[in-house]
Design an enzyme around this catalytic site. Structure first.
Site: not given
Length: 363
Positions: A41-42, A44-47, A49, A66, A164
């Site tokens: 799904l996506g 980011g900087g930390f993992g 999804t 996640k 966020d």
């Protein structure tokens, strides 16, 4: 295929190859003997999804997994990261009791990674809505604020700062049309702090949030409740204009965003947005309650204007009391207070007159 599509394909290929869940995408192998991993799904900087199905439950409901990857190397840091993750996950679990926040279904650690399993909300982000249907009117943005501010009030009441808020993290649910707030940054920031201690880097290295939407105090990892108010104000500008925050000009002296000349809204709504977008925390709205109160005041403005426009009248040959002059627009409680004071004054006057009369002598 254009260059952008090629980059996306390369990115997804990299995730599918190098991440634990990515390797399970589309396969028959279940994650934790219950989750069938469907797609990414996506990231980011930390993992990363993923969309998944829980095949152990009736109907095989969809869920979101996640995968969070803290940057730690020593056992001591890992233990500290684990404690913080569990603490923040429990907080997210409490927040999930609200109908406009995805429910937390499970959380656990595996290997050197943490996992959150949340309710999947089928819907469209506000970013996609604006791209599809165009920008929103002032009335629609006000309605948006009336929908999201109570959610923010609930989040802050539970001592959580989202960190966020942006159109991409606001979903319009396809099933019932409700607005849903997703992707809380609390867990990510806690894990970022662990990584920061581990690497002995500066505070800005592991900034949690989105450039343009986050206010200055958030860059130094000192967010406050009003940091979410600022991000919500920037979101309103996007909904009204379709422009990303960095497309606006900024005052070089104050750092304030210059949006007034590019957007036409009512004077009252402009003043509300201005206060939401103040760079100084002291000048900004402190809470969602304050923003809701300011928005609600607009309906009373015509009455207040009429009050200020009315002048006291003077009837010839008669001295009007304060109540006579102003009763046409004073609120009921004020008129009652004036009547009580006048009644007490008359009563005192009668009592003083009685005391001043000489007693008649007996004959």
């Amino acid at each position: 295929m254009n260059r952008f599509s090629q980059k996306i394909s390369t990115l997804h290929s990299d995730l599918l190859t190098n991440s634990k869940l990515g390797q399970l995408c589309g396969s028959k192998t279940l994650f934790r003997d219950r989750y069938a991993i469907l797609r990414i799904l996506g990231r980011g900087g930390f993992g990363v999804t993923f969309l998944a199905r829980n095949v152990s439950l009736p109907g095989h409901p969809l869920c979101v997994i996640k995968q969070l990857c803290p940057k730690v190397s020593s056992p001591r840091s890992w233990q500290k990261a684990k404690e913080r993750f569990e603490k923040e996950a429990k907080t997210l679990g409490q927040l999930g009791n609200h109908s406009q926040i995805p429910m937390l279904l499970d959380y656990f650690e595996m290997g050197e990674e943490f996992f959150l399993v949340q309710e999947y909300v089928r819907g469209c982000t506000l970013t996609r809505e604006v791209r599809r249907n165009g920008t929103l009117s002032e009335a629609a943005v006000k309605q948006f604020l009336h929908e999201i501010l109570p959610v923010l009030q609930y989040v802050h009441k539970n001592h959580v700062i989202h960190r966020d808020i942006k159109p991409h993290n606001l979903l319009r649910c396809e099933d019932d049309g409700r607005l849903v707030l997703i992707d809380f940054g609390a867990v990510k920031e806690e894990l970022a702090l662990i990584g920061e201690i581990e690497e002995k880097t500066t505070a800005t290295t592991n900034f949690v949030g989105t450039m343009g939407f986050a206010p200055p105090e958030q860059f130094s990892l000192r967010p406050v409740y009003s940091s979410d108010i600022y991000a919500l104000g920037i979101t309103c500008l996007y909904l009204l204009s379709g422009k990303a925050p960095l497309e606006f000009d900024y005052d070089t002296n104050t750092g304030e965003i210059c949006w007034q000349k590019q957007l036409k809204v009512s004077e009252h709504f402009a003043s509300v947005l201005d206060k939401m977008l103040k760079v100084s925390v002291r000048e900004r709205f402190k809470s969602a309650n304050e923003v809701m109160f300011a928005l609600g005041m607009e309906s009373h403005l015509p009455h207040l204007t009429n009050c200020l426009a009315i002048q006291p009248t003077e009837i010839q040959g008669k001295t009007n009391s304060f109540e006579d002059n102003y009763s046409s627009y004073l609120p009921p409680f004020a008129r009652t207070a004036i009547a009580i004071r006048e009644w007490k004054a008359k009563l005192k006057s009668r009592q003083s007159r009685r005391k001043s009369r000489p007693y008649s002598s007996l004959t």
